[in-house]
Design an enzyme around this catalytic site. Sequence first.
Site, mmCIF file in Angstrom:
data_model
loop_
_atom_site.group_PDB
_atom_site.id
_atom_site.type_symbol
_atom_site.label_atom_id
_atom_site.label_comp_id
_atom_site.label_asym_id
_atom_site.label_seq_id
_atom_site.Cartn_x
_atom_site.Cartn_y
_atom_site.Cartn_z
ATOM 1 N N ASP A 150 5.457 -5.485 9.646
ATOM 2 C CA ASP A 150 6.606 -5.204 10.276
ATOM 3 C C ASP A 150 6.791 -6.050 11.435
ATOM 4 O O ASP A 150 7.556 -6.330 11.926
ATOM 5 C CB ASP A 150 6.597 -3.857 10.661
ATOM 6 C CG ASP A 150 6.904 -2.717 9.682
ATOM 7 O OD1 ASP A 150 7.683 -3.264 8.418
ATOM 8 O OD2 ASP A 150 6.782 -1.344 9.429
ATOM 9 N N ARG A 197 0.777 -0.977 -0.038
ATOM 10 C CA ARG A 197 0.123 0.103 0.174
ATOM 11 C C ARG A 197 0.901 1.448 -0.166
ATOM 12 O O ARG A 197 1.841 1.377 0.855
ATOM 13 C CB ARG A 197 -0.854 0.061 1.303
ATOM 14 C CG ARG A 197 -2.018 0.821 1.297
ATOM 15 C CD ARG A 197 -3.030 0.652 2.382
ATOM 16 N NE ARG A 197 -2.267 0.888 3.703
ATOM 17 C CZ ARG A 197 -2.873 1.453 4.822
ATOM 18 N NH1 ARG A 197 -4.232 1.334 4.917
ATOM 19 N NH2 ARG A 197 -2.281 2.156 5.670
ATOM 20 N N THR A 241 -0.696 7.383 -1.034
ATOM 21 C CA THR A 241 -1.825 7.650 -1.589
ATOM 22 C C THR A 241 -2.974 6.326 -1.002
ATOM 23 O O THR A 241 -4.070 6.570 -1.229
ATOM 24 C CB THR A 241 -1.927 7.320 -3.126
ATOM 25 O OG1 THR A 241 -1.142 5.889 -3.090
ATOM 26 C CG2 THR A 241 -0.784 8.300 -3.761
ATOM 27 N N ASP A 300 1.474 -2.167 12.201
ATOM 28 C CA ASP A 300 1.758 -2.747 10.988
ATOM 29 C C ASP A 300 1.860 -4.304 11.085
ATOM 30 O O ASP A 300 3.039 -4.429 11.595
ATOM 31 C CB ASP A 300 2.862 -2.152 10.517
ATOM 32 C CG ASP A 300 3.089 -2.480 8.990
ATOM 33 O OD1 ASP A 300 3.049 -1.408 8.135
ATOM 34 O OD2 ASP A 300 3.427 -3.457 8.735
HETATM 35 O O1 LIG Z 1 -6.874 -2.411 3.130
HETATM 36 P P1 LIG Z 1 -5.596 -1.668 2.915
HETATM 37 O O2 LIG Z 1 -5.834 -0.118 3.245
HETATM 38 O O3 LIG Z 1 -5.336 -1.891 1.488
HETATM 39 O O4 LIG Z 1 -4.466 -2.106 3.750
HETATM 40 C C1 LIG Z 1 -4.146 -3.299 4.130
HETATM 41 C C2 LIG Z 1 -2.953 -3.779 3.458
HETATM 42 O O5 LIG Z 1 -1.923 -3.242 4.079
HETATM 43 C C3 LIG Z 1 -0.853 -4.099 4.720
HETATM 44 O O6 LIG Z 1 0.102 -4.449 3.740
HETATM 45 P P2 LIG Z 1 1.328 -3.304 3.540
HETATM 46 O O7 LIG Z 1 1.043 -2.562 2.669
HETATM 47 O O8 LIG Z 1 1.710 -2.919 4.718
HETATM 48 O O9 LIG Z 1 2.344 -4.449 3.043
HETATM 49 P P3 LIG Z 1 3.126 -5.519 3.874
HETATM 50 O O10 LIG Z 1 2.612 -6.523 4.074
HETATM 51 O O11 LIG Z 1 4.097 -5.609 2.828
HETATM 52 O O12 LIG Z 1 4.044 -4.978 5.048
HETATM 53 C C4 LIG Z 1 -1.662 -5.249 4.990
HETATM 54 O O13 LIG Z 1 -1.247 -6.555 5.197
HETATM 55 C C5 LIG Z 1 -2.737 -5.300 3.894
HETATM 56 O O14 LIG Z 1 -2.273 -5.934 2.812
HETATM 57 O O1 LIG Z 2 -3.816 -1.125 10.681
HETATM 58 C C1 LIG Z 2 -3.177 -1.570 9.610
HETATM 59 C C2 LIG Z 2 -3.419 -1.072 8.151
HETATM 60 C C3 LIG Z 2 -2.796 -1.430 7.172
HETATM 61 N N1 LIG Z 2 -1.598 -2.251 7.387
HETATM 62 C C4 LIG Z 2 -1.348 -2.743 8.472
HETATM 63 O O2 LIG Z 2 -0.516 -3.549 8.788
HETATM 64 N N2 LIG Z 2 -1.949 -2.231 9.706
HETATM 65 MG MG LIG Z 3 2.881 -3.309 6.186
#
Ligand SMILES: O=P(O)(O)OC[C@H]1O[C@H](OP(=O)(O)OP(=O)(O)O)[C@H](O)[C@@H]1O
Ligand SMILES: O=c1cc[nH]c(=O)[nH]1
Ligand SMILES: [Mg+2]
Length: 209
Positions: free
Chosen positions: A203, A104, A108, A200
Amino acid sequence: MSKVYVLDHPLIQHKLTLIRDESTGSKEFRELVEEVAMLMAYEVTRDFPLEEVSIKTPVGPAKARVISGRKVGIVPILRAGLGMVSGMLELIPTAKVGHVGLYRDPDTLQPVEYYCKLPTDVTERDLIIIDPMLATGGSAAAAIQFLKDRGVKNIKLVCLIAAPEGIDNVQEQHDDVDIYTAAVDEKLNEHGYIVPGLGDAGDRLFGTK
Ligand SMILES: O=P(O)(O)OC[C@H]1O[C@H](OP(=O)(O)OP(=O)(O)O)[C@H](O)[C@@H]1O
Ligand SMILES: O=c1cc[nH]c(=O)[nH]1
Ligand SMILES: [Mg+2]
């Protein structure tokens, strides 16, 4: 309209509380996410059809039931969805695993695609998309669209925590996809994080940050 199942089994809720707690470190966090994913697999497979077969027990012949030829695919959204794969596979060991890479954009909040590898027979499989967090719903909706564009028909979405905004977004775009979650939280904050959520997920799983 699709259904939203909130899985409120005490074991799931207890473990989710430990997952949310900021003092839970990566090792325990990973173990708990795996355990909750396994418990959720139990609920997600509840509608799998059964068929009768003939077997022999040590005492004699018996009619018994087995799951009826269901081909399943598990599709984690990278990265955080990876944390739920092993738990799901514990209960659905014959499932094949496809990967969809989406992150994400922090400014944006739009999903950006960077990877896709799916089983060759993906269109013959019932797919379970897994991702711990359903926040704006942008990533999940994009992943679902991605799979539909490749001809997949039967999709379920499984997450640990959903925001109401994410549920609405997915239901608006994909009213044929049922959502399974352990909790529906209050809202998103100004950075698109779920409140109270768990922070997160990626993370915390992988110790980045
Ligand atoms: O519903 P949304 O607003 O799209 O957010 C949710 C997304 O955000 C996080 O991923 P992230 O972008 O942090 O990637 P990562 O899993 O690599 O940390 C999570 O694991 C989802 O995939
Ligand atoms: O709360 C949140 C939202 C998006 N992605 C995450 O990992 N945590
Ligand atoms: Mg993430």
